[in-house]
Design an enzyme around this catalytic site. Structure first.
Site, PDB file in Angstrom:
ATOM      1  N   ALA A 164      26.301   6.013 -49.219  1.00 39.02           N
ATOM      2  CA  ALA A 164      27.531   6.480 -48.581  1.00 39.02           C
ATOM      3  C   ALA A 164      27.213   7.336 -47.360  1.00 39.02           C
ATOM      4  O   ALA A 164      27.850   7.208 -46.306  1.00 39.02           O
ATOM      5  CB  ALA A 164      28.370   7.265 -49.589  1.00 39.02           C
ATOM      6  N   GLY A 218      27.994   7.244 -55.860  1.00 33.64           N
ATOM      7  CA  GLY A 218      28.044   8.460 -56.667  1.00 33.64           C
ATOM      8  C   GLY A 218      28.215   9.697 -55.795  1.00 33.64           C
ATOM      9  O   GLY A 218      28.235   9.626 -54.569  1.00 33.64           O
ATOM     10  N   GLN A 262      26.197  12.051 -54.994  1.00 37.93           N
ATOM     11  CA  GLN A 262      25.092  12.265 -54.056  1.00 37.93           C
ATOM     12  C   GLN A 262      24.580  10.923 -53.522  1.00 37.93           C
ATOM     13  O   GLN A 262      23.381  10.693 -53.404  1.00 37.93           O
ATOM     14  CB  GLN A 262      23.972  13.051 -54.733  1.00 37.93           C
ATOM     15  N   SER A 263      25.499  10.047 -53.168  1.00 36.16           N
ATOM     16  CA  SER A 263      25.131   8.698 -52.735  1.00 36.16           C
ATOM     17  C   SER A 263      24.411   8.706 -51.392  1.00 36.16           C
ATOM     18  O   SER A 263      24.972   9.119 -50.367  1.00 36.16           O
ATOM     19  CB  SER A 263      26.385   7.833 -52.628  1.00 36.16           C
ATOM     20  N   ASN A 264      23.158   8.215 -51.391  1.00 37.98           N
ATOM     21  CA  ASN A 264      22.434   8.019 -50.130  1.00 37.98           C
ATOM     22  C   ASN A 264      23.095   6.920 -49.306  1.00 37.98           C
ATOM     23  O   ASN A 264      23.190   7.021 -48.078  1.00 37.98           O
ATOM     24  CB  ASN A 264      20.983   7.616 -50.409  1.00 37.98           C
TER      25      ASN A 264
END
Length: 332
Positions: A79, A73, A75-77
């Site tokens: 990624a 997403g 705000q992907s942690n």
């Protein structure tokens, strides 16, 4: 049978992370609550994905990968941590993210930029039909340049990555034994892609067979997670040659706490963020841990988690996502 140490792993995190009692919240909820501080794993801003990436990046290094591609997403942690891990080993990170290109880069998106990740944004409505093709295009482009590429699935949710949370159970087991404390009766954790839950199920079945694992969904319906996690746990146990079996109905998922959508703060999640901050001085996030804590509180109030139960809440990190939602949090 194999052990988790039999698999190649690169050290990334600061382990063991603390297993911390929450006395004020325990008293107000009427349970014995500890929190596993995997927000303190450290590497790349910390979070639960570090445990998975220790195995996944060992595999990438073995294959001499030059480009690492993943998704998540806005705000992907996951990624963000893949981008950090790629840079640590001299690889290029490519992140294909669900959402429109932002006007301002905040939170995890800012960190993605600092790590020098190549970013592609997909329309949220078309994301699930487009994502595999989009990542394949990046992999083909790398191959055309003569660079080996590796696609890491959403959340690092693979049987190999799940070994990281088998190790987490082993770590917590050692911590409790050192304190001469019994195992937990319940573990509660957020679930967005299923890999953390799969590892917890495999580890708990071996070390704490009477412990119940509760996944609080932050995205999909329970049926999807039950099928996915049962299969992934089975494949992870098969890697270890541990004689374990799961059916989807063996997996406990609560899916009433997602709110309006994945990645969008929920009213109950925000209430939980405020409550834990003001009772324990502890920060949760609006995408994962806030919603999961809302779930834990509700399950206690409903009696699904019994009074006086020994409970561990897994803090999977994510505090960078607090800042893009500052106005929403304050208006609440």
């Amino acid at each position: 049978m194999k052990q988790t140490d039999d698999f190649e792993r690169v050290p990334l995190g600061f382990f063991p992370t603390p297993l911390e009692p929450l006395p004020s919240l325990s008293a107000s909820l009427g349970i014995s609550l500890n929190i596993k501080r995997d927000d303190y794993t450290g590497f790349g801003g910390g979070g639960n994905k570090v445990r998975k990436l220790e195995y996944l990046m060992a595999d990438a290094c073995r294959q001499q990968v030059k480009v690492v591609i993943t998704t998540g997403g806005h705000q992907s942690n996951h990624a963000r941590m893949v981008a950090a891990a790629a840079r640590k080993f001299g690889m290029k990170p490519v992140l294909v993210l669900r959402g429109h290109q932002p006007e301002v880069y905040q939170g995890n998106l800012l960190l993605d930029k600092l790590f020098g990740a190549e970013l592609e944004f997909l329309d949220p409505d078309g994301y699930f039909t487009q994502i595999e093709g989009a990542m394949d295009i990046h992999a083909a482009a790398a191959q055309a340049r003569g660079e080996k590429a590796l696609i890491i699935p959403l959340g690092g949710a693979t049987p190999l990555g799940a070994l990281g949370y088998v190790r987490a159970i082993e770590e917590m087991d050692a911590q409790l034994k050192q304190r001469h404390q019994p195992p937990p009766e319940v573990i509660v954790a957020p679930t967005g892609s299923g890999g953390t839950l799969a590892g917890l199920y495999v580890g708990a079945r071996r070390y704490w067979p009477d412990c119940k694992i509760v996944g609080i969904s932050v995205s999909a319906k329970s049926e999807w997670f039950q099928t996915r996690i049962a299969a992934m746990a089975q494949d992870c146990a098969n890697l270890l040659a541990w004689p374990q079996r799961w059916q989807p109905e063996d997996i406990w998922i609560e899916d009433q706490y997602v709110g309006s959508a994945y990645g969008v703060p929920s009213a109950g999640g925000i209430d939980a963020i405020y409550r834990v901050a003001q009772e324990e001085g502890l920060l949760l996030d609006p995408v994962y841990t806030g919603k999961a804590m809302h779930g834990l509180i509700s399950l206690v109030q409903q009696g699904k988690i019994k009074a006086a139960s020994r409970v561990i809440f897994v803090h999977c990190g994510g505090s960078p996502a607090l800042y893009p939602f500052a106005q929403t949090l304050l208006e609440h």
